[in-house]
Design an enzyme around this catalytic site. Structure first.
Site, PDB file in Angstrom:
ATOM      1  N   GLU A 183      -9.661   2.793  -5.548  1.00  0.00           N
ATOM      2  CA  GLU A 183      -9.267   4.162  -5.210  1.00  0.00           C
ATOM      3  C   GLU A 183      -8.045   4.634  -6.014  1.00  0.00           C
ATOM      4  O   GLU A 183      -7.056   5.087  -5.451  1.00  0.00           O
ATOM      5  CB  GLU A 183      -8.989   4.272  -3.713  1.00  0.00           C
ATOM      6  CG  GLU A 183     -10.211   3.982  -2.857  1.00  0.00           C
ATOM      7  CD  GLU A 183      -9.923   4.033  -1.378  1.00  0.00           C
ATOM      8  OE1 GLU A 183     -10.816   4.432  -0.607  1.00  0.00           O
ATOM      9  OE2 GLU A 183      -8.805   3.657  -0.966  1.00  0.00           O
ATOM     10  N   HIS A 208      -2.634   3.186  -4.859  1.00  0.00           N
ATOM     11  CA  HIS A 208      -2.026   2.800  -3.580  1.00  0.00           C
ATOM     12  C   HIS A 208      -0.602   2.277  -3.797  1.00  0.00           C
ATOM     13  O   HIS A 208      -0.216   1.235  -3.266  1.00  0.00           O
ATOM     14  CB  HIS A 208      -2.884   1.752  -2.877  1.00  0.00           C
ATOM     15  CG  HIS A 208      -4.165   2.322  -2.317  1.00  0.00           C
ATOM     16  ND1 HIS A 208      -4.182   3.234  -1.288  1.00  0.00           N
ATOM     17  CD2 HIS A 208      -5.470   2.112  -2.657  1.00  0.00           C
ATOM     18  CE1 HIS A 208      -5.443   3.558  -1.009  1.00  0.00           C
ATOM     19  NE2 HIS A 208      -6.241   2.895  -1.840  1.00  0.00           N
ATOM     20  N   ASP A 217       0.853  -1.179   0.000  1.00  0.00           N
ATOM     21  CA  ASP A 217       0.000   0.000   0.000  1.00  0.00           C
ATOM     22  C   ASP A 217       0.893   1.233   0.000  1.00  0.00           C
ATOM     23  O   ASP A 217       2.120   1.121  -0.015  1.00  0.00           O
ATOM     24  CB  ASP A 217      -0.941   0.003   1.202  1.00  0.00           C
ATOM     25  CG  ASP A 217      -2.302   0.610   0.860  1.00  0.00           C
ATOM     26  OD1 ASP A 217      -2.322   1.763   0.378  1.00  0.00           O
ATOM     27  OD2 ASP A 217      -3.323  -0.062   1.059  1.00  0.00           O
TER      28      ASP A 217
END
Length: 755
Positions: free
Chosen positions: A325, A262, A190
């Site tokens: 995202e 990410h 991440d």
């Protein structure tokens, strides 16, 4: 006659004892209580033909209370196993693998299963029975026939925001095994850290596994600890060790390598994989960031090489590639990306995301594996063989299933264990949301929108534990227990929300096992929970506790409750601003945390309210009534007191019941850009006497809202009307330069009051 009554009484007593349900979690599909009891001997004789590895697990779990002996003499064996043939035409291949039966008679226990996996699951049931009856040494005779409803019963663990050791990960796997979960989703990369050794790219762990500091406290505080974090990562040898450990417990580990978003920890090590030159560093705060993998050939070469090493380590059918995202800001500004869109006739940057995912999928498929990703992989079109993990709600799973793709249901409203599980004021700091035990238990992974054929594509259910606010393993334990037990029974397919109280009693019976294991589980169900309902002159505040409600004491003057405080006998009327403090007492001693609830009563409190658009499921606790329940939202805790709307305006109409005088209207809205939460763009107030024809009496714009920092109090002059309508305009699409750029902004609103 007296003797007959005595015999009849004894008979009914025996039948009642035989019919008592065992305290098993997850509860089996079929339990038939029989007459008689199996007396637990000091030495349990095991047939020496039992599957060895699984039986060693049994010995380890029960070794402190039972001695063991192996024997080839079936006549003296207390525990035996019958290996059943695999069905020639399995109805449910995964279910058949995990099915088992247990026959407990006064003389012995016989387990039947098709596989070692089924035998291992039977042992989990047996261990719970031994623990339940450890004191009286008598297990009631019974027959159990069991198998799970869902093939995927998973728990996720984020080790990027905060890292957990190999031993801690093994403990986590043990918890899954105890309650018959079969999938461990290991979130390994991440923005905040890269946690898996990749031999071809050593800088991933040399640089990407550390960050200069970490955000601490509530997000709105924007404070940091100033302490370097890391390097923390797992070597490939450690990962092999964990995989072997999980396999011994019949748990599949699904690794997650995040892409295309990410990616900051990877870009900090290899900046050439970005659209811009950098430099980059692993993120020190939580949220979503604009710098992502650039879809160029060297990036795909890098990711394919990473996946080669991941696939060589993990035997799982699925490889999780994230896909969530991913801001499109950099792609919009990147000449290469724009050229790629034109060259491949892609519609836009969402089409480019689909191109990215499909290219990765082809590579993973070429290695004999499949990809699974968060539901944003649906953007621009789903890759042909991909499975979807539906987290933003249930729509991703519905869309996938209707198009013939497999899905795992993990909606945030029910399955995010980083949310609060009790009163946020008495709980440790959490991400937000409110997901108590009973809400998880109420979840049905099969959406009502699917027909029987489409429902077959729902593989199962999973809960996720993101660790922004979880700094050590004791806190991991606190956040997953006892909620993991509710997830377990939902995944097994035997949950019954109508009988939640019975389930809660079984949960409490399991606490002695967790105590024995020194697990730091949450005791939120012992604490008092409150529910606000409308009343004629305000609201009613009802208190609930898992024990006898007669033990509740409360005050309404803000003082701490004691054993001498007012005894709770029913709903507390709230017609003026006050503070209710409550606690549970037993044998004269405080047994719970003190629950505090402040009420700010206005002319809208408890009145009828309607919303034109409903809030996001993750932030909808209490529904529209949350906006008139007399409770002002806490900006540090996005739990029970706020409604959250993504990409939607708030249009609320309040029926005051009769024409009412007022001169002020107030509400709050939030700003937390790192979490995509933006202040409202504008707000308008309308009034009406008939609820149909409205007149605007006040309007404010973005600057006024910004200057007030979202705490809006508006003088509207002397008004007299029956209806108030408030329209709060969402900020819309998040602009470039902000986390989550090009995504829909969140709008959070709390109490709407009038004085």
């Amino acid at each position: 006659m007296r003797r007959f009554l005595f015999v009849l009484s004894a008979l009914f007593s025996t039948v009642f004892h035989a019919q008592k349900k065992p305290d098993l979690i997850p509860y089996p599909q079929s339990v038939s209580m029989q007459q008689g009891k199996f007396i637990i001997p000091e030495t349990l004789v095991l047939n020496d033909q039992l599957p060895k590895e699984e039986t060693e697990y049994l010995k380890k779990r029960l070794g402190s209370s039972v001695k063991f002996k192996s024997s080839s003499n079936t006549a003296e064996a207390h525990l035996m196993h019958m290996q059943l043939p695999q069905p020639k035409t399995p109805v449910n291949a995964e279910g058949d693998k995990e099915s088992y039966s247990i026959h407990i008679s006064p003389k012995r226990i016989l387990i039947s299963s098709n596989t070692k996996q089924g035998y291992f699951l039977a042992l989990q049931t047996l261990i719970q029975l031994f623990e339940e009856h450890k004191a009286d040494k008598e297990i009631p005779a019974m027959e159990i026939h069991d198998q799970p409803k869902f093939a995927w019963r998973g728990m996720h663990l984020d080790v990027c925001r905060h890292f957990f050791t190999v031993d801690e990960v093994k403990q986590y796997i043990d918890y899954l095994a105890m309650y018959k979960l079969n999938t461990f989703h290991w979130h390994l990369t991440d923005d905040q850290g890269w946690r898996i050794e990749i031999k071809k790219y050593p800088k991933l762990t040399q640089i990407g596994s550390k960050r200069k500091e970490s955000m601490i406290g509530a997000y709105v505080d924007n404070t940091f600890d100033g302490k370097p974090y890391g390097p923390y990562f797992y070597t490939q040898e450690q990962i092999k060790d964990v995989i072997k450990y999980a396999q011994q417990r019949h748990i599949t580990i699904v690794p997650e390598i995040e892409m295309p978003g990410h990616a900051l920890s990877a870009l900090s090590a290899y900046p050439e994989l970005a659209c811009t030159k950098g430099p980059f560093e692993s993120a020190t705060k939580w949220g979503v960031f604009d710098d992502v993998f650039c879809p160029k050939d060297e990036t795909f070469t890098f990711l394919e090489n990473v996946l080669d090493e991941v696939i060589a380590l993990f035997p799982s059918q699925y490889i999780h590639i994230g896909g969530d995202e991913c801001p499109k800001t950099r792609w919009k500004e990147c000449a290469h990306c724009q050229e790629l869109i034109q060259k491949n006739n892609l519609k836009d940057e969402h089409g480019l995301q689909s191109y990215f995912i499909q290219r990765i999928e082809k590579y993973v498929n070429s290695k004999g594996r499949k990809i699974i990703g968060w539901d944003e992989i649906l953007e621009g079109g789903l890759a042909p063989n991909a499975a979807v993990m539906s987290w933003t709600g249930v729509n991703g799973g519905i869309e996938a299933a209707k198009s013939g793709h497999f899905a795992v249901m993990t909606p945030g409203a029910y399955c995010y264990f980083d949310h609060y599980q009790g009163d946020p004021q008495s709980e440790p700091n959490a991400f937000g949301g409110f997901t108590p035990l009973d809400k998880i238990y109420s979840y049905n992974p099969i959406p009502a929108e699917l027909n029987a054929d489409q429902a077959k594509y729902i593989m199962g259910v999973q809960a996720n534990l993101w660790t922004e606010y979880i700094t050590d393993f004791k806190q991991v334990q606190y956040m997953i227990f006892p909620r993991l037990m509710a997830l377990s029974e939902v995944g097994w397919g035997t949950s019954d929300p109508k009988n939640y109280k019975e389930f809660e009693n079984r949960v409490i019976s399991q606490f002695k096992v967790l105590d024995k294991m020194n697990v730091n589980y949450a005791k939120s169900i012992y604490n008092i929970s409150g529910k606000v309902s409308p009343a004629n002159n305000g609201v009613i505040y009802d208190l609930k506790v898992s024990q006898d409600p007669k033990g509740i004491r409360f005050t309404i003057d803000g003082t701490e409750p004691s054993i001498n405080s007012q005894v709770y006998k029913g709903g507390i009327p709230v017609s003026k601003s006050l503070t209710v403090k409550s606690a549970y007492f037993e044998d004269g001693k405080l047994k719970s945390a003190v629950s505090t609830q402040e009420f700010t009563v206005s002319k809208t409190t408890g009145k009828k309210i309607t919303l034109e658009q409903q809030p996001s499921e993750n932030y909808s606790f209490g529904g529209a009534f949350t906006l008139v329940d007399g409770i002002i939202g806490n900006i540090r805790q996005l739990g029970k007191t706020w409604l959250g709307f993504q990409g939607k305006d708030v249009v609320a109409t309040i029926d005051l019941g009769q024409k009412t005088n007022f001169s002020e209207v107030y509400f709050n809205t939030l700003e937390n850009k790192g979490s995509w939460i933006h202040l409202a763009k504008s707000a308008q107030i309308f009034i009406s006497d008939d609820g149909k024809n409205f007149k605007m009496i006040k309007e404010i714009g973005k600057d006024e809202i910004q200057n007030a920092k979202g705490k809006i109090k508006l003088n509207v002059g002397n008004q007299n009307s029956k209806y108030i309508k408030l329209k709060v305009e969402n900020a819309g699409i998040i602009p470039a330069g902000n986390p989550g750029a090009d995504s829909k902004a969140w709008l959070f609103v709390d109490e709407i009051g009038a004085n």
